[in-house]
Write a protein that holds these residues in place. Structure first.
Motif, PDB file in Angstrom:
ATOM      1  N   VAL A   1       0.814  -1.212   0.000  1.00  0.00           N
ATOM      2  CA  VAL A   1       0.000   0.000   0.000  1.00  0.00           C
ATOM      3  C   VAL A   1       0.851   1.267   0.000  1.00  0.00           C
ATOM      4  CG1 VAL A   1      -1.948  -1.146   1.118  1.00  0.00           C
ATOM      5  CG2 VAL A   1      -0.225   0.014   2.521  1.00  0.00           C
ATOM      6  N   VAL A   2       2.181   1.114   0.028  1.00  0.00           N
ATOM      7  CA  VAL A   2       3.076   2.276   0.038  1.00  0.00           C
ATOM      8  C   VAL A   2       3.898   2.355  -1.237  1.00  0.00           C
ATOM      9  CG1 VAL A   2       4.994   3.392   1.226  1.00  0.00           C
ATOM     10  CG2 VAL A   2       3.201   2.261   2.558  1.00  0.00           C
ATOM     11  N   ASN A   3       4.468   1.230  -1.647  1.00  0.00           N
ATOM     12  CA  ASN A   3       5.415   1.201  -2.759  1.00  0.00           C
ATOM     13  C   ASN A   3       4.856   0.406  -3.943  1.00  0.00           C
ATOM     14  OD1 ASN A   3       7.614   2.472  -1.203  1.00  0.00           O
ATOM     15  ND2 ASN A   3       7.568   0.554  -0.037  1.00  0.00           N
ATOM     16  N   PRO A   4       5.391   0.643  -5.150  1.00  0.00           N
ATOM     17  CA  PRO A   4       5.035  -0.223  -6.284  1.00  0.00           C
ATOM     18  C   PRO A   4       5.473  -1.655  -6.006  1.00  0.00           C
ATOM     19  CG  PRO A   4       6.147   1.784  -7.033  1.00  0.00           C
ATOM     20  CD  PRO A   4       6.295   1.742  -5.548  1.00  0.00           C
ATOM     21  N   LEU A   5       4.786  -2.610  -6.595  1.00  0.00           N
ATOM     22  CA  LEU A   5       5.173  -4.002  -6.435  1.00  0.00           C
ATOM     23  C   LEU A   5       6.454  -4.285  -7.211  1.00  0.00           C
ATOM     24  CD1 LEU A   5       1.741  -5.854  -6.735  1.00  0.00           C
ATOM     25  CD2 LEU A   5       3.113  -5.535  -4.667  1.00  0.00           C
ATOM     26  N   PRO A   6       7.360  -5.080  -6.632  1.00  0.00           N
ATOM     27  CA  PRO A   6       8.600  -5.429  -7.323  1.00  0.00           C
ATOM     28  C   PRO A   6       8.347  -6.503  -8.379  1.00  0.00           C
ATOM     29  CG  PRO A   6       8.506  -6.538  -5.215  1.00  0.00           C
ATOM     30  CD  PRO A   6       7.299  -5.650  -5.268  1.00  0.00           C
ATOM     31  N   PRO A   7       9.342  -6.806  -9.222  1.00  0.00           N
ATOM     32  CA  PRO A   7       9.186  -7.900 -10.185  1.00  0.00           C
ATOM     33  C   PRO A   7       8.979  -9.234  -9.472  1.00  0.00           C
ATOM     34  CG  PRO A   7      11.094  -6.536 -10.713  1.00  0.00           C
ATOM     35  CD  PRO A   7      10.637  -6.119  -9.348  1.00  0.00           C
ATOM     36  N   PHE A   8       8.416 -10.184 -10.208  1.00  0.00           N
ATOM     37  CA  PHE A   8       8.244 -11.537  -9.688  1.00  0.00           C
ATOM     38  C   PHE A   8       8.687 -12.541 -10.741  1.00  0.00           C
ATOM     39  CE2 PHE A   8       4.111 -10.579 -11.673  1.00  0.00           C
ATOM     40  CZ  PHE A   8       3.917 -11.701 -12.476  1.00  0.00           C
ATOM     41  N   ILE A   9       8.897 -13.785 -10.302  1.00  0.00           N
ATOM     42  CA  ILE A   9       9.208 -14.881 -11.213  1.00  0.00           C
ATOM     43  C   ILE A   9       8.052 -15.875 -11.195  1.00  0.00           C
ATOM     44  CG2 ILE A   9      10.518 -16.152  -9.447  1.00  0.00           C
ATOM     45  CD1 ILE A   9      12.315 -17.152 -11.786  1.00  0.00           C
ATOM     46  N   ALA A  10       7.666 -16.334 -12.360  1.00  0.00           N
ATOM     47  CA  ALA A  10       6.630 -17.357 -12.463  1.00  0.00           C
ATOM     48  C   ALA A  10       7.266 -18.721 -12.212  1.00  0.00           C
ATOM     49  CB  ALA A  10       5.970 -17.308 -13.835  1.00  0.00           C
ATOM     50  N   ASN A  11       6.819 -19.398 -11.181  1.00  0.00           N
ATOM     51  CA  ASN A  11       7.362 -20.720 -10.866  1.00  0.00           C
ATOM     52  C   ASN A  11       6.798 -21.803 -11.776  1.00  0.00           C
ATOM     53  OD1 ASN A  11       8.724 -19.481  -8.746  1.00  0.00           O
ATOM     54  ND2 ASN A  11       7.078 -19.903  -7.297  1.00  0.00           N
ATOM     55  N   GLU A  12       5.662 -21.510 -12.386  1.00  0.00           N
ATOM     56  CA  GLU A  12       5.038 -22.397 -13.370  1.00  0.00           C
ATOM     57  C   GLU A  12       4.195 -21.510 -14.275  1.00  0.00           C
ATOM     58  OE1 GLU A  12       1.365 -24.393 -11.292  1.00  0.00           O
ATOM     59  OE2 GLU A  12       3.038 -24.379  -9.855  1.00  0.00           O
ATOM     60  N   ASP A  13       3.617 -22.074 -15.324  1.00  0.00           N
ATOM     61  CA  ASP A  13       2.723 -21.285 -16.166  1.00  0.00           C
ATOM     62  C   ASP A  13       1.589 -20.746 -15.289  1.00  0.00           C
ATOM     63  OD1 ASP A  13       4.373 -22.147 -18.175  1.00  0.00           O
ATOM     64  OD2 ASP A  13       2.864 -23.388 -19.188  1.00  0.00           O
ATOM     65  N   THR A  14       1.355 -19.442 -15.377  1.00  0.00           N
ATOM     66  CA  THR A  14       0.514 -18.775 -14.383  1.00  0.00           C
ATOM     67  C   THR A  14      -0.430 -17.780 -15.055  1.00  0.00           C
ATOM     68  OG1 THR A  14       2.275 -18.989 -12.720  1.00  0.00           O
ATOM     69  CG2 THR A  14       0.584 -17.346 -12.281  1.00  0.00           C
ATOM     70  N   THR A  15      -1.611 -17.634 -14.468  1.00  0.00           N
ATOM     71  CA  THR A  15      -2.554 -16.588 -14.868  1.00  0.00           C
ATOM     72  C   THR A  15      -2.675 -15.587 -13.731  1.00  0.00           C
ATOM     73  OG1 THR A  15      -3.837 -18.032 -16.337  1.00  0.00           O
ATOM     74  CG2 THR A  15      -4.948 -16.069 -15.493  1.00  0.00           C
ATOM     75  N   ILE A  16      -2.355 -14.334 -14.044  1.00  0.00           N
ATOM     76  CA  ILE A  16      -2.360 -13.242 -13.072  1.00  0.00           C
ATOM     77  C   ILE A  16      -3.451 -12.240 -13.453  1.00  0.00           C
ATOM     78  CG2 ILE A  16      -1.045 -11.320 -12.087  1.00  0.00           C
ATOM     79  CD1 ILE A  16       0.244 -13.913 -11.399  1.00  0.00           C
ATOM     80  N   VAL A  17      -4.221 -11.797 -12.470  1.00  0.00           N
ATOM     81  CA  VAL A  17      -5.119 -10.666 -12.664  1.00  0.00           C
ATOM     82  C   VAL A  17      -4.673  -9.568 -11.697  1.00  0.00           C
ATOM     83  CG1 VAL A  17      -7.494  -9.841 -12.648  1.00  0.00           C
ATOM     84  CG2 VAL A  17      -6.999 -12.189 -13.361  1.00  0.00           C
ATOM     85  N   LEU A  18      -4.396  -8.397 -12.247  1.00  0.00           N
ATOM     86  CA  LEU A  18      -3.775  -7.303 -11.497  1.00  0.00           C
ATOM     87  C   LEU A  18      -4.725  -6.109 -11.471  1.00  0.00           C
ATOM     88  CD1 LEU A  18      -1.302  -5.915 -10.156  1.00  0.00           C
ATOM     89  CD2 LEU A  18      -0.449  -5.446 -12.475  1.00  0.00           C
ATOM     90  N   PHE A  19      -4.979  -5.614 -10.278  1.00  0.00           N
ATOM     91  CA  PHE A  19      -5.881  -4.484 -10.074  1.00  0.00           C
ATOM     92  C   PHE A  19      -5.080  -3.269  -9.600  1.00  0.00           C
ATOM     93  CE2 PHE A  19      -8.027  -8.442  -9.232  1.00  0.00           C
ATOM     94  CZ  PHE A  19      -9.261  -8.312  -9.836  1.00  0.00           C
ATOM     95  N   PHE A  20      -5.524  -2.108 -10.027  1.00  0.00           N
ATOM     96  CA  PHE A  20      -5.035  -0.844  -9.476  1.00  0.00           C
ATOM     97  C   PHE A  20      -6.254  -0.059  -9.000  1.00  0.00           C
ATOM     98  CE2 PHE A  20      -1.572  -2.137 -12.194  1.00  0.00           C
ATOM     99  CZ  PHE A  20      -0.471  -1.892 -11.385  1.00  0.00           C
ATOM    100  N   VAL A  21      -6.225   0.349  -7.732  1.00  0.00           N
ATOM    101  CA  VAL A  21      -7.433   0.814  -7.050  1.00  0.00           C
ATOM    102  C   VAL A  21      -7.155   2.123  -6.323  1.00  0.00           C
ATOM    103  CG1 VAL A  21      -9.121   0.208  -5.274  1.00  0.00           C
ATOM    104  CG2 VAL A  21      -8.150  -1.592  -6.723  1.00  0.00           C
TER     105      VAL A  21
END
Length: 245
Positions: A208-228
């Motif tokens: 809630v303070v900083n932007p999210l850092p990069p991530f690594i996909a450990n397997e094939d992944t579906t991400i849904v990302l919200f900005f609120v």
């Protein structure tokens, strides 16, 4: 500081031919809030609908509802006279406003989907429905939903953006940022690692303070990302989105 919402926090209000895992995004904030919503992002229903299921015509009011399907086909009919088959890559957004009726059927294979409920900025706006065909399995971010007047293909009457991505196993993904908005990243399927945290299916992460850092996909992944906009004005009169502990 990164904050994680674990899958064990969710309730399952319906089981059987229509099984819902109900994600209350505000739970990620713990004791910092008494609301189960994350600003106007009210509820994420992670649903499985079995072949042969019919959800009869029913009404919503003051809910902005995105239907996001991962697998299967859902057949939609509504009070505006629209009939459509909603499948992977075809999005449907119901802006229920003052009142909107719809019915859903599953005639073929089981459906896995998200129904995402957002609180609109006002009560009893005009009821509308929108459809959009998007890329399937886009590894990079795809902006699906934004505020009315934005460049997003679908709009909500609220200061919210919704994106998706489908990174392959081993891919390192940068997370975008929207000035003045707070991220909420939900893993629909698969698993990622962000810094020291592993986030699996039906789990979420925010800062809630900083932007999210990069991530690594450990397997094939579906991400849904919200900005609120956590401080946005919102209607609390939604059939589903207005619910509050």
């Amino acid at each position: 500081m990164l904050q994680k919402l674990a899958a064990g926090n969710h309730t399952v209000p319906f089981r059987g031919p229509f099984t819902i895992t109900r994600v209350q995004p505000g739970d990620i904030l713990g004791d910092e809030t008494t609301d189960t919503a994350f600003g106007p992002l009210a509820i994420i229903d992670h649903a499985v609908m079995k072949k042969g299921l019919t959800i009869n015509m029913h009404q919503h009011k003051n809910d902005e509802i995105l239907s996001y399907i991962s697998s299967g086909i859902m057949h939609h009919r509504d009070s505006a006279g629209f009939e459509a088959s909603i499948a992977r890559g075809k999005l449907m957004l119901m802006n229920a406003g003052a009142g909107f009726w719809h019915e859903e059927k599953v005639k073929e294979d089981d459906v896995q989907m998200l129904q995402i409920f957002i609180r609109p900025n006002e009560t009893d706006l005009s009821p509308e429905i929108q459809f959009h065909n998007k890329l399937v399995d886009n590894e990079d971010w795809y902006v699906m939903v934004g505020p009315k007047g934005s460049e997003a293909p679908l709009y909500v009457r609220q200061h919210v953006y919704i994106l998706d991505a489908h990174p392959s196993a081993g891919e390192v993904v940068d997370v975008p940022a929207y000035t003045g908005l707070t991220p909420f990243l939900y893993v629909m399927n698969g698993e990622i690692t962000m810094q020291h945290l592993t986030i699996g299916k039906q789990e979420a992460i925010t800062d809630v303070v900083n932007p999210l850092p990069p991530f690594i996909a450990n397997e094939d992944t579906t991400i849904v990302l919200f900005f609120v906009d956590l401080n946005a004005p919102m209607s609390m009169d939604g059939t589903i989105s207005g619910w509050k502990n």
